[in-house]
Each structure stands twice: as C-alpha cells, then as structure tokens.
Design a protein around this motif. Structure first.
Motif, PDB file in Angstrom:
ATOM      1  N   ASN B 103       0.853  -1.199   0.000  1.00  0.00           N
ATOM      2  CA  ASN B 103       0.000   0.000   0.000  1.00  0.00           C
ATOM      3  C   ASN B 103       0.883   1.240   0.000  1.00  0.00           C
ATOM      4  O   ASN B 103       1.539   1.534   0.989  1.00  0.00           O
ATOM      5  N   ILE B 104       0.923   1.927  -1.153  1.00  0.00           N
ATOM      6  CA  ILE B 104       1.648   3.202  -1.239  1.00  0.00           C
ATOM      7  C   ILE B 104       0.605   4.283  -0.957  1.00  0.00           C
ATOM      8  O   ILE B 104      -0.096   4.736  -1.862  1.00  0.00           O
ATOM      9  N   MET B 105       0.521   4.664   0.306  1.00  0.00           N
ATOM     10  CA  MET B 105      -0.618   5.477   0.763  1.00  0.00           C
ATOM     11  C   MET B 105      -0.670   6.874   0.151  1.00  0.00           C
ATOM     12  O   MET B 105       0.343   7.535  -0.019  1.00  0.00           O
ATOM     13  N   ARG B 106      -1.907   7.290  -0.147  1.00  0.00           N
ATOM     14  CA  ARG B 106      -2.195   8.657  -0.561  1.00  0.00           C
ATOM     15  C   ARG B 106      -3.313   9.190   0.320  1.00  0.00           C
ATOM     16  O   ARG B 106      -3.922   8.436   1.093  1.00  0.00           O
ATOM     17  N   GLY B 107      -3.577  10.478   0.192  1.00  0.00           N
ATOM     18  CA  GLY B 107      -4.542  11.104   1.091  1.00  0.00           C
ATOM     19  C   GLY B 107      -5.964  10.633   0.867  1.00  0.00           C
ATOM     20  O   GLY B 107      -6.392  10.410  -0.255  1.00  0.00           O
ATOM     21  N   GLY B 108      -6.704  10.483   1.935  1.00  0.00           N
ATOM     22  CA  GLY B 108      -8.113  10.158   1.907  1.00  0.00           C
ATOM     23  C   GLY B 108      -8.814  11.071   2.871  1.00  0.00           C
ATOM     24  O   GLY B 108      -8.209  12.049   3.307  1.00  0.00           O
ATOM     25  N   PRO B 109     -10.027  10.794   3.293  1.00  0.00           N
ATOM     26  CA  PRO B 109     -10.889   9.696   2.846  1.00  0.00           C
ATOM     27  C   PRO B 109     -11.455   9.961   1.446  1.00  0.00           C
ATOM     28  O   PRO B 109     -11.193  11.013   0.866  1.00  0.00           O
ATOM     29  N   GLY B 110     -12.221   9.007   0.958  1.00  0.00           N
ATOM     30  CA  GLY B 110     -12.786   9.137  -0.384  1.00  0.00           C
ATOM     31  C   GLY B 110     -11.673   9.107  -1.413  1.00  0.00           C
ATOM     32  O   GLY B 110     -10.656   8.455  -1.211  1.00  0.00           O
ATOM     33  N   LEU B 111     -11.864   9.828  -2.478  1.00  0.00           N
ATOM     34  CA  LEU B 111     -10.832   9.860  -3.504  1.00  0.00           C
ATOM     35  C   LEU B 111      -9.619  10.622  -3.010  1.00  0.00           C
ATOM     36  O   LEU B 111      -8.511  10.402  -3.445  1.00  0.00           O
ATOM     37  N   GLY B 112      -9.842  11.515  -2.026  1.00  0.00           N
ATOM     38  CA  GLY B 112      -8.734  12.201  -1.356  1.00  0.00           C
ATOM     39  C   GLY B 112      -7.870  12.959  -2.325  1.00  0.00           C
ATOM     40  O   GLY B 112      -8.341  13.830  -3.038  1.00  0.00           O
ATOM     41  N   GLY B 113      -6.588  12.614  -2.347  1.00  0.00           N
ATOM     42  CA  GLY B 113      -5.659  13.271  -3.273  1.00  0.00           C
ATOM     43  C   GLY B 113      -4.615  12.268  -3.672  1.00  0.00           C
ATOM     44  O   GLY B 113      -4.709  11.095  -3.323  1.00  0.00           O
ATOM     45  N   ILE B 114      -3.607  12.750  -4.414  1.00  0.00           N
ATOM     46  CA  ILE B 114      -2.567  11.796  -4.798  1.00  0.00           C
ATOM     47  C   ILE B 114      -1.280  12.057  -4.033  1.00  0.00           C
ATOM     48  O   ILE B 114      -0.277  11.417  -4.260  1.00  0.00           O
ATOM     49  N   GLN B 115      -1.329  13.012  -3.122  1.00  0.00           N
ATOM     50  CA  GLN B 115      -0.128  13.308  -2.335  1.00  0.00           C
ATOM     51  C   GLN B 115       0.020  12.288  -1.203  1.00  0.00           C
ATOM     52  O   GLN B 115      -0.936  11.635  -0.825  1.00  0.00           O
ATOM     53  N   PRO B 116       1.262  12.157  -0.684  1.00  0.00           N
ATOM     54  CA  PRO B 116       1.508  11.117   0.322  1.00  0.00           C
ATOM     55  C   PRO B 116       0.705  11.306   1.599  1.00  0.00           C
ATOM     56  O   PRO B 116       0.322  12.410   1.952  1.00  0.00           O
ATOM     57  N   SER B 117       0.481  10.191   2.282  1.00  0.00           N
ATOM     58  CA  SER B 117      -0.314  10.216   3.497  1.00  0.00           C
ATOM     59  C   SER B 117       0.013   8.977   4.315  1.00  0.00           C
ATOM     60  O   SER B 117       0.606   8.021   3.815  1.00  0.00           O
ATOM     61  N   GLN B 118      -0.357   9.020   5.583  1.00  0.00           N
ATOM     62  CA  GLN B 118      -0.266   7.826   6.431  1.00  0.00           C
ATOM     63  C   GLN B 118      -1.610   7.557   7.082  1.00  0.00           C
ATOM     64  O   GLN B 118      -1.678   7.030   8.182  1.00  0.00           O
ATOM     65  N   SER B 119      -2.661   7.928   6.372  1.00  0.00           N
ATOM     66  CA  SER B 119      -3.967   7.856   7.028  1.00  0.00           C
ATOM     67  C   SER B 119      -4.656   6.500   6.881  1.00  0.00           C
ATOM     68  O   SER B 119      -5.814   6.353   7.246  1.00  0.00           O
ATOM     69  N   ASP B 120      -3.932   5.493   6.386  1.00  0.00           N
ATOM     70  CA  ASP B 120      -4.495   4.136   6.347  1.00  0.00           C
ATOM     71  C   ASP B 120      -3.951   3.263   7.472  1.00  0.00           C
ATOM     72  O   ASP B 120      -4.028   2.029   7.413  1.00  0.00           O
ATOM     73  N   TYR B 121      -3.365   3.892   8.480  1.00  0.00           N
ATOM     74  CA  TYR B 121      -2.746   3.116   9.563  1.00  0.00           C
ATOM     75  C   TYR B 121      -3.749   2.216  10.266  1.00  0.00           C
ATOM     76  O   TYR B 121      -3.495   1.034  10.489  1.00  0.00           O
ATOM     77  N   PHE B 122      -4.898   2.779  10.609  1.00  0.00           N
ATOM     78  CA  PHE B 122      -5.927   1.961  11.283  1.00  0.00           C
ATOM     79  C   PHE B 122      -6.287   0.751  10.411  1.00  0.00           C
ATOM     80  O   PHE B 122      -6.314  -0.382  10.860  1.00  0.00           O
ATOM     81  N   GLN B 123      -6.591   1.061   9.144  1.00  0.00           N
ATOM     82  CA  GLN B 123      -7.019   0.003   8.224  1.00  0.00           C
ATOM     83  C   GLN B 123      -5.958  -1.087   8.105  1.00  0.00           C
ATOM     84  O   GLN B 123      -6.258  -2.273   8.082  1.00  0.00           O
ATOM     85  N   ALA B 124      -4.701  -0.666   8.050  1.00  0.00           N
ATOM     86  CA  ALA B 124      -3.611  -1.630   7.847  1.00  0.00           C
ATOM     87  C   ALA B 124      -3.361  -2.474   9.090  1.00  0.00           C
ATOM     88  O   ALA B 124      -3.147  -3.684   8.992  1.00  0.00           O
ATOM     89  N   THR B 125      -3.383  -1.835  10.255  1.00  0.00           N
ATOM     90  CA  THR B 125      -2.908  -2.531  11.456  1.00  0.00           C
ATOM     91  C   THR B 125      -4.009  -3.206  12.253  1.00  0.00           C
ATOM     92  O   THR B 125      -3.733  -4.065  13.083  1.00  0.00           O
ATOM     93  N   LYS B 126      -5.246  -2.815  12.046  1.00  0.00           N
ATOM     94  CA  LYS B 126      -6.327  -3.349  12.893  1.00  0.00           C
ATOM     95  C   LYS B 126      -7.132  -4.429  12.179  1.00  0.00           C
ATOM     96  O   LYS B 126      -8.193  -4.833  12.649  1.00  0.00           O
ATOM     97  N   GLY B 127      -6.693  -4.842  11.042  1.00  0.00           N
ATOM     98  CA  GLY B 127      -7.447  -5.858  10.296  1.00  0.00           C
ATOM     99  C   GLY B 127      -7.836  -5.317   8.939  1.00  0.00           C
ATOM    100  O   GLY B 127      -7.358  -5.776   7.927  1.00  0.00           O
ATOM    101  N   GLY B 128      -8.658  -4.311   8.891  1.00  0.00           N
ATOM    102  CA  GLY B 128      -9.016  -3.680   7.611  1.00  0.00           C
ATOM    103  C   GLY B 128     -10.339  -4.170   7.072  1.00  0.00           C
ATOM    104  O   GLY B 128     -11.253  -3.395   6.858  1.00  0.00           O
TER     105      GLY B 128
END
Lengths: 187, 345, 248
Positions: B103-128
C-alpha cells in the motif's frame, strides 16, 4: 549537525514548465553524486499533469545518511519560468543561490538577501546548437557555482542516461560547459 | 555492493522479484503505478505472470487464487484501491494464504488526493476487512529498508501463513535513492495445503466458510495463535538517541526520516530529543514504549492521529503524549522542530 | 445356478459418497454429478481445480473429491484466473449461481471471458437467490414473485432479467458458450455434452468456456418438484432459449 552546516551536504529545488527537462537534470545530478559515493535523494512533484504543467524536483546530496528528503527552504533554486519564481522564491534560504533562466524569467526577484545568478539559458543553448538543452546550461551553472560534483561525473552520468544516442550526448556536454562558462565569466 | 538509483516503487518491485515473486496481479492507481509497470516489463521475460486485473477487487481475488497454489505472489495499490481490496484481504487472511500486499498510501478519505499520506494506519494494522485477523505490517523509512523488508516479507508470509502488507507512502514510492539488493536465499516453507491437483494425496481445500460456530471459533483460534506468535517474535523497532532523551518523537515511514533531521538540528541546539520508529507497525513495539514511559512523547504522523492510539495504549494513561499531524501534506523538519520547542517552553 | 451381477450404474470416482444439502427436486445435485462424470471420463481428477463461491454453489467442495477453493461472492473467475495463470497445466473451473455470476460478479465474469481465460464456468441459473431464502435474482423473470419482489418483478422497478450466455457470446475471448437445462433426462444428457465440450475447449487452449444451466428451485419457487420442472419448460426456456451460442 544542522544539515545546512554539513560541508558534505547540499540541496537544490528546480522548477519550471513540464518538458523543460528539470526532472532529468535533477536525476542526473543525483546519479552523478551517487557515483561519487554520496548519499542522494531525488523527489519530484507528482501531479495529474503529464506534460506542459509546472514541474519541480528536489535533490539532496550528503556525505552522511540523509534524514529528510523533504526540503522546505532549499540552499539553491534553479528557476526556469516566471510562475516558478513566484512559487518558490520566498522559500530560498538566506544567502541561498537563485539560478534564473533569464531568457524566460522576466520578473524581478523581491529578495535582497540572496545571491542571484542570471543565465540566459535558452539563448546559450541555441548557440551550442540545441535549444532543448537549456536545462543542461542551468545545471552547468549550478555545478560550477556550488562545486557539489565534478564535470567528469556529470559527463559519465550523461553517458549512462543517453546510452547510444551520441548526438544528444555531445550537444548536452557542450551546453553544460557553456553554462559553467557563464558563471566563470560572471565572477 | 552495486548500487542502483531507483524510485521506491521500482525498488519494491525489484526486491519482490529477487525474493522469488513471479506472479503479480494489479490495477493502476497513482502514486504506485510504477510497481505494476515494472512488473509488466520484467516478469514475462523471466517466465512469470503479470496481469492487469479489471479492478482491485479482481486483482486481490486473483492473488487469492494464485496464493492458493502456493506460489509467491504480490499485488500493490494505493489507499482507495486498498479499500476495494479489503474483502479479498479478509478472505486471504481467513484462508491463511501467504502473500504480499503493498500500500503506497495517498490522502483520503474518499478519492482524497494523490499526495503522500499515512492515514491508512488503522485500516492496515487493525485488520481492515471484516473478521478477526491482522496483517503483518512493515513500514520502511528509506528505500534501502523498503528493499530489505520487501525481500523478507515473502518468507514471513510463508512462515506464518499470514498475508503481509508493505506500508509505504506516495513520497517513498515516487522518490529516488540508491539501493542495493543483497543476495538472498528465500526460505521456502513446504506448502502441503496448496491446490495443485489432488495427485497422490487427498484433495485440498482452500476455504473460509465454517457454518458450525464451534468449528469457526476453532479456526479463528488457529489464526489468533499465529497472531500471538507474531506479536512475540516479529517485532522490529529502531531507537535513535533515546538513551538520554527527555523528549521522544514517535514516527514511522517517511515521517520518521524527516524527524531524524529535526532531531539532529535540535540536538545541535542542546535539546535532548530521540526517536522511536516502529518498523513493524503490526506487531506494534509496545515494550520499548513501556520501558521509556517516563519520558515525554511527541507522536508525528501524516494523519490526524492514528498510530497515536497505539502509542497511548502502550504508554498508559499517565504518560505525557503530544501529537503533531499533517494530512494531505508532508510535515517538514522545521515544523517538527517548532513542535518540540513548544514542549520545552 | 449362480447369479451374475453386472454393475450398470455406479458413483463417479470424483463424486464423494455423501448426501448433498440440496433440497428435493433441486438441479444442483444433478449438475454436480455431471461435472464429476465429465472429470472421470477425461481422467483429469488429479489435475482439476474447482472454485465455488457464495450461494447454494458454495458447498460443492463437499461433493467433489478434487482440490477446491471456496471464493468470495462473485469473485470465482478472478480466483480461477489466479490459479490458472500460475498453473496453466491444471484444468480450472468455476461453479457459480445467478446472483454470483450475473449480479455481484459480472465484472469478473465479463473480464475473464474477454481475456479468453482458459477456464470453464458452470453457471447455474435458477432465477432466484436460493441460499438466502428466495430473494429476487438478476435472472428472475418479469412477473415472478420472490421475497423481495412480492408483487412480481416489474421492468419499471427492477429492470430486465440478464441473459448471460448471449452477453458473453459477444466477446472475442469467449470460445464456447451454451445454455442447457436439467429438467428432463433428455436435457440432462445434452447438458452433460455441453459441459464435456466446455472442458475440452479449455484443455485444447481455445479460450474461455461457459455453460449456463437452467435449474429448478422448487423450495424457493414455492412449488412441488413436478411443478418446478414444468415451470422451467414453460416460463424459463422461452426467455432463456436452450442452444449453443458459440463454439470454436
């Protein structure tokens, strides 16, 4: 140590239109420094526009491990057009070097605490026989002014990048040297 | 060792190939498309398979099918695409199929943006996805480390029969840095469970359905015991100048390397600042936080505070934990310096 | 005098000796047996892998003695693709219902066919969601009553039933597409022929193959098995004509 006080440390942001070859000279600079044994990072602005928009990249070179590749106040700026000057000039460090492509940049900088190096890169490139080599003229000026890498390393890098396209190799070398001379003559 | 100047996306792709991955299923999305591009160039020439799926939903299910045969397989995507894959990831975890998901994270939620982000941490580490499972989640902070972790991720997935996620961000994917690829001998774990045709053995079954509640619990216990073992044995963490640190920054991935520069500057100014950098964000390195719980903490993320919760849990309620986050924008080391100096005043 | 007992009918090797969970009069069990017979006749039990996703199809792995996946709802063609691409030597098939193949999994169905994936789909169309208790399917007929179309399906409210065989036959990657039924012994024999052809198309590397099987669901149609057979004949076949739409 503050990264900017590290003698084996340099960073530069380059900006202009897409298609002016800034990504290329950024990669070339980083690659050449890597061949000299330095640590390097190169980061582009990446956007939905593939051509003709604004493009910028930042290169960090260091004798030590590079922490942040993210540079908000670069030591040097290579600016290829007016919109890029507007976007980036305020970010340049105190006493930083502003390399302006004076063939295209008609606006004046508002900064008085910086060193401005004006290079008519497009005109110089035309003189050496390849109008698309303005990027190499600017890189030549930057390298001559900062001495972050040697000319021979850049030329070795060029060879790697161009492979068998010798005709491009030679004209790019000439453009680079012409850029170096602009700085030599100006100082 | 020979160094190659590559983007993070290319480095991850090459590392996977070096680790024996010959099958890749994906779908283009910025800022990770260089991974499928690289794979589409390299894999067919080495007898492997690159296939562009019709969607991320299909890609992850192709991964399910390919992993079910015991092959080393990978997919990559970026945040919105990873969301689409969650159903399949849950099935893969439930069927205990080893594979690697980038997962090369980009900004969210939704379509968000294409710039870097770390906002998928919950999704990645808690099951998803749905159900009781975890991925092993590896968070490199340099491209060289991305190479090492990717190379190792296939062995880890095989060893535990558990999917592994490489959690990077758009900055890491797009930037270039010299990397080298160490010679690696993949540890191939025998896969007697794989579907290869029921020749000279009873038929194998890759499944996730357990209609009998006790059978389901028994199956989930096996998954859970695996997770407990992973928690015990696979934690990786870097500490940087923590011995004498009065203030400790907690950060992972790209933000951690930015923080290292901030710490250098702050130490020059005489401030005792250190860093704890989780390399595995699951399993989370709770113990090192517990040991240093008497210090003051500043958690820095490219989100509005997700790893923050794991740090708080590890430290307990009495600890002093502060937070600085940017989302959609990469924090600079100057900003981190300002935040630390605020704490000192 | 000694009685000579001759075996004239036996269980296919590939079919496990267990009772199925299917309701009386359901077509699924017949199709499961046909697949087992075809696998045996080709002698490919040891190199065949099946994929059964969510729905009444899902428990196929209990009845066939071959390597099998149970897949997520609608995703079987993608799972089969992953398997087949790693092991082109295997014979890989999916066994999907109408909710699975014609609704939630249409993207996977269409693209596996468009790619000419060397897999076979056996598609059971019984015009209803069986396992969840009789809700409207994408193939539910106009006027048909289900638990979620209690007044009968209308085109205005729910659109038209999908003819998957006709849809997929338009794709260049689809090599063999046929529609059969299992509501009479004669039709069952024809269905077996189509399934056999579909497997052979895959084994001959000729592209994607799909057999749509009209199947009766007396329980959720609220009918006796005999009425259900009649309903296939009188209602389903006129809308879903039995034919080979495409063959190599």
């Amino acid at each position: 140590m503050n990264p900017s006080e590290n003698p084996l440390y340099a960073n530069v942001t380059m900006a202009g239109f897409g298609g002016q070859g800034l990504m290329f000279i950024g990669k070339l600079l980083a690659y050449s420094a890597m061949k000299a044994g330095m640590n390097v990072t190169w980061i582009p602005s990446y956007g939905p526009e593939m051509r003709g928009g604004t493009a910028n990249c930042t290169v960090v070179l260091s004798g030590r491990e590079i922490g942040s590749p993210v540079i908000t106040s670069p030591q040097a700026l290579i600016i290829m057009n007016n919109p890029s000057l507007d976007a980036f000039e305020a970010r340049l460090q105190n006493n930083g070097h502003l390399f302006l492509n004076s063939s295209l940049v008609t606006n004046e900088t508002r900064r008085e605490d910086i060193k401005v190096v004006r290079i008519p890169a497009n005109d110089v490139a035309l003189e050496v026989g390849e109008k698309r080599a303005a990027n190499m003229v600017m890189l030549g000026a930057y390298v001559e002014q900062t001495k972050v890498v040697t000319k021979s390393l850049i030329f070795e890098g060029l060879k790697e990048f161009f492979g068998k396209k010798m005709e491009f190799l030679d004209v790019n070398k000439r453009a680079f040297e012409a850029g170096m001379r602009c700085v030599q003559d100006g100082s | 060792m020979e160094k190659t100047f590559m983007t993070g996306n290319e480095a991850i792709a090459e590392a996977a190939i070096q680790a024996g991955c010959r099958h890749f299923f994906g779908y283009p999305i910025t800022p990770q498309s260089e991974i499928p591009e690289y794979m589409s160039k390299r894999l067919p020439k080495m007898g492997g398979v690159y296939l562009q799926a019709e969607s991320e939903v299909a890609a992850i299910n192709m991964l399910f099918g390919a992993a079910g045969t015991g092959a080393r397989v990978m997919t990559s995507s970026s945040s919105p695409g990873i969301s689409l894959m969650q159903e399949g990831i849950s099935y893969i975890a439930a069927a205990r199929l080893p594979c690697v998901i980038v997962n090369i994270m980009r900004g969210g939620p939704g379509l968000g943006g294409i710039q870097p982000s770390q906002s998928d941490y919950f999704q990645a580490t808690k099951g998803g996805g749905h159900g009781d499972y975890h991925l092993i989640v590896l968070a490199p902070h340099t491209l060289q480390e991305a190479v090492y972790l990717t190379m190792n991720s296939f062995d880890l997935a095989d060893k535990y029969r558990n999917p592994v996620m490489i959690l990077g961000d758009g900055y890491m994917g797009q930037m270039m840095e010299p990397v080298s690829f160490p010679k690696l001998t993949p540890r191939h774990t025998p896969k007697g469970w794989a579907l290869t045709g029921a020749k000279d053995r009873p038929a194998n079954l890759v499944k996730t359905l357990y209609l009998d509640p006790e059978a389901l619990e028994k199956h989930n216990l096996v998954i859970n015991q695996t997770i407990q073992k992973i928690k015990k044995e696979e934690v990786q963490v870097e500490t940087y100048h923590t011995d004498d640190a009065e203030i400790i920054i907690a950060a992972y991935g790209t933000v951690a390397r930015i923080a290292k520069t901030a710490i250098e500057v702050l130490r020059n100014k005489g401030l005792k600042v250190g860093l704890i950098r989780p390399i595995t964000v699951f399993p989370f390195p709770c113990k090192i936080f517990e040991e240093l719980a008497d210090r003051r903490f500043l958690v820095v993320e490219m989100s509005f505070g997700q790893m923050l919760e794991d740090v708080q849990l590890s430290l307990g309620r009495k600890a002093s934990v502060h937070f600085y986050g940017r989302t959609g924008v990469v924090p600079s080391y100057d900003e981190i310096i300002v935040e630390v100096e605020k704490l000192v005043k | 005098m000694q009685m000579q007992l001759q075996k004239v009918f036996e269980r296919p090797r590939t079919l496990r000796p267990v009772a199925t969970h299917y309701c009386p009069g359901c077509g699924h069990g017949i199709v499961a047996r046909l697949i087992a017979e075809v696998i045996d006749e080709f002698g490919i039990r040891e190199k065949t892998v099946g994929v059964a996703p969510v729905g009444c199809s899902v428990l196929l792995y209990n009845y066939l003695d071959i390597d099998m996946y149970e897949a997520a709802h609608g995703r079987a063609p993608a799972v089969a693709t992953g398997c087949k691409r790693v092991h082109p030597d295997l014979v890989v098939f999916t066994y999907q219902g109408d909710g699975d193949f014609a609704s939630i999994g249409t993207a996977e169905a269409v693209h596996a066919a468009a790619r000419g994936e060397r897999i076979t789909t056996i598609f059971i169309n019984n015009a209803i969601y069986g396992m969840t208790g009789g809700q409207m399917a994408p193939t539910t007929l106009i006027g048909q009553k289900t638990t979620t179309s209690p007044y009968g399906r209308t085109a205005e409210q729910a659109g038209f039933p999908i003819r998957m065989a006709e849809l997929l036959a338009t794709l260049d990657g689809a090599s063999f597409i046929a529609r059969v039924s299992v509501h009479s012994p004669k039709n069952i024999i024809q269905a077996k022929g189509a399934i056999k052809k579909a497997f052979s198309v895959q084994m001959n590397q000729q592209g994607y193959s799909m057999v749509e099987v009209l199947s009766q669901c007396p329980t959720d149609w609220r009918m006796s098995p005999a009425e259900a057979v009649k309903w296939v004949e009188e209602k389903m076949i006129p809308y879903y004509p039995l034919k080979t739409l495409k063959a190599p």
